[in-house]
Write a protein that holds these residues in place. Structure first.
Motif, mmCIF file in Angstrom:
data_model
loop_
_atom_site.group_PDB
_atom_site.id
_atom_site.type_symbol
_atom_site.label_atom_id
_atom_site.label_comp_id
_atom_site.label_asym_id
_atom_site.label_seq_id
_atom_site.Cartn_x
_atom_site.Cartn_y
_atom_site.Cartn_z
ATOM 1 N N GLN A 12 2.809 10.094 -14.188
ATOM 2 C CA GLN A 12 3.147 9.185 -13.098
ATOM 3 C C GLN A 12 2.887 9.837 -11.746
ATOM 4 O O GLN A 12 2.290 9.233 -10.842
ATOM 5 C CB GLN A 12 4.613 8.761 -13.224
ATOM 6 N N ARG A 13 3.332 11.087 -11.595
ATOM 7 C CA ARG A 13 3.108 11.800 -10.335
ATOM 8 C C ARG A 13 1.622 12.005 -10.070
ATOM 9 O O ARG A 13 1.150 11.853 -8.934
ATOM 10 C CB ARG A 13 3.821 13.152 -10.362
ATOM 11 N N ALA A 14 0.873 12.353 -11.127
ATOM 12 C CA ALA A 14 -0.561 12.587 -10.962
ATOM 13 C C ALA A 14 -1.272 11.319 -10.516
ATOM 14 O O ALA A 14 -2.130 11.349 -9.618
ATOM 15 C CB ALA A 14 -1.164 13.101 -12.267
ATOM 16 N N LEU A 15 -0.912 10.185 -11.114
ATOM 17 C CA LEU A 15 -1.549 8.927 -10.738
ATOM 18 C C LEU A 15 -1.143 8.519 -9.329
ATOM 19 O O LEU A 15 -1.993 8.061 -8.537
ATOM 20 C CB LEU A 15 -1.183 7.838 -11.743
ATOM 21 N N ALA A 16 0.120 8.691 -8.981
ATOM 22 C CA ALA A 16 0.575 8.346 -7.632
ATOM 23 C C ALA A 16 -0.145 9.189 -6.582
ATOM 24 O O ALA A 16 -0.611 8.664 -5.559
ATOM 25 C CB ALA A 16 2.083 8.536 -7.526
ATOM 26 N N ASP A 17 -0.259 10.494 -6.838
ATOM 27 C CA ASP A 17 -0.952 11.372 -5.890
ATOM 28 C C ASP A 17 -2.415 10.962 -5.737
ATOM 29 O O ASP A 17 -2.967 10.969 -4.631
ATOM 30 C CB ASP A 17 -0.871 12.825 -6.358
ATOM 31 N N TYR A 18 -3.039 10.609 -6.859
ATOM 32 C CA TYR A 18 -4.443 10.202 -6.820
ATOM 33 C C TYR A 18 -4.609 8.939 -5.973
ATOM 34 O O TYR A 18 -5.522 8.857 -5.131
ATOM 35 C CB TYR A 18 -4.953 9.954 -8.237
#
Length: 455
Positions: A339-345
């Motif tokens: 979730q964090r990786a997708l949000a950052d992207y």
């Protein structure tokens, strides 16, 4: 086996067969739809029915009402046990007694809550999901009878179709009644009615709400259109950027895996296309096996989008929009990290510098079986003996959140996911059905498994 062989088990199941069929018929008629109220009288009657059926096959079963985390009343659950030897292994058998609603009975070919045999299948809401699981446990315990060599605990849940909100509080309150060496979850299915399967993995799930803003207020599309792209178009560009030219997700930090336990057989593309109703011109996205794409690689879906309807639309540039993403994560990846990786992207790839903000939603962990566990080997052997052919392992692209929660709470337990369904079962859909020959073989399988685990 310890005391009986496969032929003897088959004979005992055959002798008990009419009782098993009657159990499914009577269970279907109860209409135990949890969506109509998990605390209601209908759900209580369903739980009492299941408890009585378990008592008939030697389980000291009772009905208990769960409580939600906030203390409000929860589902009617069935718990029970049978101790044969304090030194013997303990096996927890899981199924659920609640069923999905029937929004439109007119699209069924039979009465949804009247279990009806047509050829070698029985039709009715809940006969497969998960009345079949209850029937498997009941039939296997009856077949073994006094030859049962393991201690058994049983949990038949009353709110699985509602997302199990009181599941964790109930387990925490009854931890001793769940602790086991092996947990058998009979809520999945086989490769086909004739080919058995262990479910090897489940993807996790996480959601995010993504807000895209380009203007402080709407403006006329004729006056400003060109240098200013509307928020919906910018959102579409952002969504498309998550994929490469092959349709694989390319978001750093969102993991992909190969099928757990190896891939004995890939999914058939023609069958997938037919079952999903894919238009002929569409080319399947992604690379690698179809099984990996559907079971263990990540997938992201736009499940909600705030945009003005076509009806009543007019010539303005939308200044902002919000869309919701559902990300299915690889079985072993922590959904919070994905979730964090997708949000950052998404924030870092805002098209043309528009404002992008992300609100995280709920997370559910995936699950992967241990292919080298002793219980796994016993289950595969039992399946081959009962079905007369080698099993084909399969994953599931969806999520069953309580399974990883069980594994988390009881980390030393070996978890096996089996079940009564097959590709024709139509669980959650009109004309749900169960293969009766397949059910018979599933019962023999579980009886053989329990006997093997006793060693």
């Amino acid at each position: 086996m310890t005391a009986v062989n496969v032929d003897e088990i088959r004979a005992r199941v055959d002798e008990d067969w009419q009782r098993i069929v009657d159990l499914l018929v009577r269970k279907t008629a109860l209409q135990s739809i949890s969506a109509e109220g998990i605390t209601g009288e209908r759900m209580r009657r369903s739980a009492e029915f299941v408890a009585e059926e378990l008592r008939l096959v030697g389980i000291d079963a009772k009905v208990a009402q769960a409580h939600n985390a906030d203390g409000t009343p929860g589902a009617w659950e069935v718990i029970g046990s049978r101790v044969v030897d304090p030194e013997a292994p303990t096996v927890l058998l899981y199924a659920h007694h609640d069923v999905q609603p029937v929004p439109d009975p007119s699209v069924w070919d039979t009465e949804p809550f009247v279990a009806t045999e047509v050829g070698e299948r029985m039709f009715g809401r809940g006969v497969a999901d998960d009345g079949g699981g209850i029937a498997i446990h009941s039939g296997a315990l009856k077949a073994l009878g006094d030859d049962l060599g393991v201690n058994v605990k049983v949990f038949i849940e009353g709110e699985e179709e509602m997302g199990s909100p009181s599941f964790i509080p109930f387990i925490e309150e009854h931890r001793d009644e769940f602790a086991a060496d092996v947990i058998v979850v009979a809520d999945s299915g086989n490769w086909s009615a004739d080919i058995p399967s262990l479910t090897t993995s489940l993807r996790g799930n996480t959601t995010l709400d993504v807000h895209v803003k380009v203007l402080e207020h709407p403006v006329h599309s004729g006056q400003y259109g060109g240098p200013i792209l509307d928020a919906n178009t910018l959102a579409a560009m952002l969504i498309a950027s998550m994929y490469d030219e092959n349709g694989d997700m390319r978001v750093p930090g969102v993991d992909a895996e190969e099928p757990v336990g190896g891939l004995q057989r890939d999914l058939d593309e023609a069958t997938v296309r037919e079952d999903a109703g894919i238009v002929p011109s569409y080319r399947l996205a992604g690379t690698g096996s179809i099984a990996a794409r559907m079971w263990t690689k990540p997938s992201v879906t736009v499940i909600g989008f705030d945009a003005h309807p076509v009806e009543g639309s007019f010539n303005v540039i939308a200044h902002e929009t919000t869309f919701r993403l559902s990300l299915r994560t690889a079985p072993n990846q922590e959904p919070e990290r994905a979730q964090r990786a997708l949000a950052d992207y998404l924030v870092a790839h805002a098209p043309f510098g528009c404002e992008v903000s992300v609100t995280p939603g709920e997370n559910g962990m995936g699950w992967a079986m241990d292919p080298n566990a002793e219980a796994t080997r016993d289950a595969l052997e039992a399946m081959e003996e009962a079905f007369g052919c080698a099993p084909v392992n399969k994953g599931e692209g969806g999520s069953i959140p309580f399974i990883p929660e069980l594994q988390r709470i009881f980390p030393d337990a070996q978890v096996l996911v089996t079940g009564p369904e097959d590709p024709k079962a139509n669980a959650h859909s009109p004309n749900e059905s169960i293969s009766l020959p397949g059910l018979r073989k599933n019962i023999v399988t579980e009886a053989l498994l329990l006997a093997k685990l006793a060693r």
